[in-house]
Write an enzyme that holds these catalytic residues in place. Sequence first.
Site, short mmCIF file in Angstrom:
data_model
loop_
_atom_site.label_atom_id
_atom_site.label_comp_id
_atom_site.label_asym_id
_atom_site.label_seq_id
_atom_site.Cartn_x
_atom_site.Cartn_y
_atom_site.Cartn_z
N ASP A 80 -4.76 8.54 -0.37
CA ASP A 80 -4.84 9.09 0.75
C ASP A 80 -5.02 10.62 1.14
OD1 ASP A 80 -4.44 6.49 1.71
OD2 ASP A 80 -2.16 6.69 1.71
N HIS B 58 -4.54 -0.44 -4.21
CA HIS B 58 -6.05 -0.54 -4.05
C HIS B 58 -7.08 -0.29 -5.14
CE1 HIS B 58 -5.03 -1.22 0.45
NE2 HIS B 58 -4.40 -0.18 0.28
N SER C 147 1.03 -1.15 0.01
CA SER C 147 -0.13 -0.11 0.13
C SER C 147 0.82 1.36 0.02
CB SER C 147 -0.85 -0.11 1.18
OG SER C 147 -2.12 0.93 1.08
#
Lengths: 235, 235
Positions: A137, A159, A122
């Site tokens: 993010d 993701h 990630s």
Amino acid sequence: MRNCIIASTSTIHGSGPLEYLFDTLVELYKNADQILFIPYARPGGISHDEYTIGVNNIFKKINKRVLGIHMFSSVDEAFANTQGIYTGGGNTFLLVDQLYRNDVLSPLKTAIDNGIPYLGTSAGSNICGLTMQTTNDMPIVHPESYKTLGILPFNINAHYLDPDPTSTHKGETRETRIKEFHHLNPQPVVGLREGSWLKVNGDQITLKGKLSARVFEQNKTPYEIDFDSSFSDLN
Amino acid sequence: MRNCIIASTSTIHGSGPLEYLFDTLVELYKNADQILFIPYARPGGISHDEYTIGVNNIFKKINKRVLGIHMFSSVDEAFANTQGIYTGGGNTFLLVDQLYRNDVLSPLKTAIDNGIPYLGTSAGSNICGLTMQTTNDMPIVHPESYKTLGILPFNINAHYLDPDPTSTHKGETRETRIKEFHHLNPQPVVGLREGSWLKVNGDQITLKGKLSARVFEQNKTPYEIDFDSSFSDLN
């Protein structure tokens, strides 16, 4: 010779943290008993100690011990005899900010270039790209730069999520956001779905897992690349 | 006296752009024939001209003309006789970067403080908070600061999405991201669902639309606030 596993996520649905990667990690870290862990991304805001202890509990299952980079008296000491490195997920802005503030980017890149086995998941994978500009993010801190390690000649979107054709939500899809990125930035972006990872072996970059990945190049229609394919021509 | 509509989204499912707000905008802009439009967020990477023309086509329906801020010879000239302002959505990083580069933040705040009616949607609403740090957008450019207008004594999360209990995706939920924000930043965050807006009338801030909003305060359990409620005590 670079030797990295760059994974979309630490955890896939229905299995424990990193479990889907255990066989891969046993191979990656075959000459490492002790792993240097970089906990800066602090998922959910947990402390560096909490994060490191949690990761040690996972790595115990493959018979590895984990020490957090914050546990050493200096960054130099942390990298001095490291046999393997793992950067975990959380918030990419926080991770990159801390990498800059603690002067970790340069020794980390040197270690990877020297063939120290590296695992990123990630946020820890986003930093392997040219910049962190295709993170999902929130900008909870303002890092001095978005430039990252450049282990890959492109950016990562971890993701990666396909647009949901049944959604009534009007927020931008991942694909629209990456299109906005490409209006201002030239580098390709690889959308890595959860369960996929990149294996870096010297100059070879191969997509692993059981899914295809979505590739976004500036001024091109996005396309899929199959698992077990090479990314070596993408730059 | 401040007079603003700060909306989660320009468009709700099943209706044309801004259509759900037309009655509200007729009232907001009742003394304005011509609207100063700030197109910096460039949704999908479209040009300032394309964006402005598109918005003019929408505002025609409520009998307003739209001029883009980029069409004036200077920012001072753009704000000189403005009767109403609209900042549209797109990428919040790009919007904030351009606001700084073109020295627009200060005259924009002055105009709003002087009572010029203001509409923000999505990114144009995020900038009404204390900082842009609770945006959902990708950091496609690196603005010199994340500080924004501070018309509201809190931050906005536009297009707020509730966690999907059926999801198998392991990327962070919106709520987790905001929790990470609160580990490093004190200000409250209002998650505005699509179809909701804040009406600012002097010091009064009221939630409008037909939905509740989700409020996140540091070290508190998130809670809901009903539509038609006041946010005036939140800071």
